[in-house]
Design a protein around this motif. Structure first.
Motif, PDB file in Angstrom:
ATOM      1  N   GLN A 160      41.311  40.970  41.337  1.00 47.78           N
ATOM      2  CA  GLN A 160      41.540  39.606  40.839  1.00 47.78           C
ATOM      3  C   GLN A 160      41.485  39.487  39.315  1.00 47.78           C
ATOM      4  OE1 GLN A 160      39.752  35.965  42.831  1.00 47.78           O
ATOM      5  NE2 GLN A 160      38.540  36.001  40.981  1.00 47.78           N
ATOM      6  N   ASP A 239      36.661  41.989  38.389  1.00 47.03           N
ATOM      7  CA  ASP A 239      36.247  41.200  39.552  1.00 47.03           C
ATOM      8  C   ASP A 239      37.209  41.588  40.671  1.00 47.03           C
ATOM      9  OD1 ASP A 239      35.422  39.502  41.504  1.00 47.03           O
ATOM     10  OD2 ASP A 239      35.766  37.631  40.385  1.00 47.03           O
ATOM     11  N   GLU A 282      32.480  43.127  39.770  1.00 48.36           N
ATOM     12  CA  GLU A 282      32.043  41.985  40.574  1.00 48.36           C
ATOM     13  C   GLU A 282      32.632  42.092  41.979  1.00 48.36           C
ATOM     14  OE1 GLU A 282      32.641  38.314  38.468  1.00 48.36           O
ATOM     15  OE2 GLU A 282      32.910  37.169  40.297  1.00 48.36           O
ATOM     16  N   ASP A 283      31.829  41.734  42.970  1.00 49.61           N
ATOM     17  CA  ASP A 283      32.274  41.675  44.367  1.00 49.61           C
ATOM     18  C   ASP A 283      33.142  42.861  44.795  1.00 49.61           C
ATOM     19  OD1 ASP A 283      30.871  39.320  44.743  1.00 49.61           O
ATOM     20  OD2 ASP A 283      32.641  38.018  44.842  1.00 49.61           O
ATOM     21  N   ASP A 309      29.133  37.604  43.466  1.00 44.55           N
ATOM     22  CA  ASP A 309      29.672  36.245  43.330  1.00 44.55           C
ATOM     23  C   ASP A 309      29.737  35.621  44.728  1.00 44.55           C
ATOM     24  OD1 ASP A 309      31.143  33.926  42.945  1.00 44.55           O
ATOM     25  OD2 ASP A 309      32.992  34.929  42.367  1.00 44.55           O
ATOM     26  N   LYS A 334      27.687  29.789  39.322  1.00 46.50           N
ATOM     27  CA  LYS A 334      28.677  28.712  39.247  1.00 46.50           C
ATOM     28  C   LYS A 334      28.032  27.474  39.873  1.00 46.50           C
ATOM     29  CE  LYS A 334      32.710  31.717  40.246  1.00 46.50           C
ATOM     30  NZ  LYS A 334      33.415  32.349  41.400  1.00 46.50           N
ATOM     31  N   LYS A 385      31.478  33.998  31.618  1.00 44.07           N
ATOM     32  CA  LYS A 385      32.803  34.366  32.144  1.00 44.07           C
ATOM     33  C   LYS A 385      33.611  33.081  32.305  1.00 44.07           C
ATOM     34  CE  LYS A 385      34.965  36.394  36.284  1.00 44.07           C
ATOM     35  NZ  LYS A 385      34.872  36.399  37.750  1.00 44.07           N
TER      36      LYS A 385
END
Ligand code: PGA
Ligand code: ZN
Length: 425
Positions: A160, A239, A282-283, A309, A334, A385
């Motif tokens: 992503q 990510d 990430e992830d 995340d 978030k 981010k």
């Protein structure tokens, strides 16, 4: 004291409806905030309340706005805006549903952040300093997207976000200058290949690549041609958002034509970390695939930041579960994944208590709202981010941190490499 709360429907960076809340205090001080919206959402997130039906593709927020006026305002009027914890507890008490879908996470986050703004304004302080309470805080290390793929680019690549980090930049201002050079260099490399096709949801170059490795190689080359040493001055951060690719029963990589087990997915990601100048991932696995997350963290977590995340969804209880599995060594934060400022801070505190790194993050659907810039500084998160290095819903946040860095003057401390969990640093 809160004397009134308004809600209204505005528009986000994707041209989708979103919620703004406006909190009025006795004496006339106003605080405002706008809800962001994700596209690659985890199943354990708090959910936005959308109207459904025909109008705006079902994405209208009239019901969420009506909830602010009809349910939230009566519960908060008369309360002290400076007591964020009590305000947020009252907000949470309004919605007994497990996912906040009754009032709507979009309504909750807009109100919670608007109260924060009002309280800071009443105290005559910028939000970051109001949050810090005078304690020393660092300017965050930015994590900035160069190519945007996955759910943000029609799944043109599996991965992503292809991002860069410059932990040794010395200042936030310098980190942005370095990113600018890399972003332009990447654009030139793509143009030379005839692969320029505009930008993705967060402003990164649309990823016209043949493989994930092609994108990784091009980004490494862009760092070099911009005049920096990959893996020394400038690092790659990914990510994977693997939740969008599958789960423990299998991950489908459309671009590479592979179907991978959790173990094979971990092997692939670990291989990338060995081959390319990658400092953060990430992830790397799905939201409940703790085994694959832990596999990656055990093998490379001593030198690479592994961020949760979708697996954590800014939820302190999920941080505890993930930590018990050894699933990651950093947490993405978030506010709208959980609903309120206080709960997001609790998740950040839980992550910090584990010795993890913490990254305050935007969503792929954003607005001119710059609250997260203040959260990242005021909470001393260490990292921020926001997306790419174009488009004003992204640049507004970077620009706000530049203002904060300038306001701190000689006292400004750039988090740099201190942002990482001990083994990574
Ligand atoms: P989202 O993407 O806002 O679409 O969920 C951001 C991320 O995955 O970090
Ligand atoms: Zn993510």
């Amino acid at each position: 004291e809160i004397i009134g709360i308004k809600g209204r429907q505005l528009w986000d960076s994707r041209g989708r409806p979103t919620v703004e809340a406006e909190v009025v205090l006795a004496g006339g001080v106003i605080g405002r905030a706008i809800a962001p919206a994700g596209a690659s959402r985890g199943a354990h997130e708090a959910i936005d309340l959308r109207d459904g039906g025909e109008a705006f593709g079902g994405m209208g927020v009239a019901r969420a706005v009506a909830n602010i006026v009809g349910k939230v305002a009566p519960a908060l009027v008369g309360r002290d805006a400076a007591d964020q914890a009590a305000v947020d507890a009252a907000l949470v008490a309004l919605d007994a549903s497990p996912n906040r879908g009754e009032i709507g996470a979009n309504a909750l986050v807009a109100v919670s952040m608007a109260v924060l703004h009002a309280a800071a304004a009443a105290a005559g302080e910028p939000v970051w300093r109001w949050l810090s309470g005078g304690r020393p805080v660092r300017i965050p290390l930015p994590e900035i997207q160069i190519f945007g793929g996955g759910a943000h680019a029609g799944r043109r690549t599996d991965v992503q976000d292809f991002m860069v980090m410059a932990p040794h930049a010395g200042s936030f201002r310098r980190a942005l200058e370095i990113t600018d050079a890399v972003y332009r260099a990447a654009g030139r490399l793509m143009a030379a290949k005839g692969a320029i096709a505009g930008v993705a949801d967060e402003g990164g170059w649309w990823p016209n690549f043949e493989s994930n490795e092609d994108a990784l190689g091009t980004l490494t080359k862009a760092i070099e041609t911009a005049g920096f040493r990959p893996g020394e001055d400038v690092f790659i951060s990914l990510d994977i958002a693997a939740n969008e690719l599958g789960d423990a029963s299998g991950y489908r990589l459309a671009l590479d034509g592979h179907r991978l087990s959790g173990e094979a997915m971990a092997d692939l990601v670990v291989g990338w970390a060995k081959q390319y100048p990658i400092l953060s991932i990430e992830d790397p696995a799905g939201q409940d695939d703790f085994a694959a997350m832990a596999n990656v963290t055990a093998r490379i977590g001593d030198s690479v930041q592994i961020i949760g995340d979708d697996v954590l969804v800014t939820n302190a209880a999920r941080v505890e579960i993930a930590a018990a599995h050894g699933a990651c060594n950093a947490a993405l934060i978030k506010v709208n994944q959980v609903g309120t400022v206080t709960e997001a801070k609790a998740a950040l505190d839980a992550a910090r208590a584990k010795g993890w790194g913490t990254i305050v993050s935007a969503r792929s659907g954003e607005t001119e709202d710059v609250t997260i810039a203040h959260l990242s500084v005021g909470w001393d998160a260490g990292q921020l981010k926001v997306g790419s290095f174009t488009r004003s819903e992204r640049m507004a946040k970077w620009n706000e941190v530049l203002r904060i860095e300038e306001a701190m003057g000689g006292d400004a401390v750039f988090a740099g490499a201190s942002a990482f969990a001990a083994p990574v640093a």
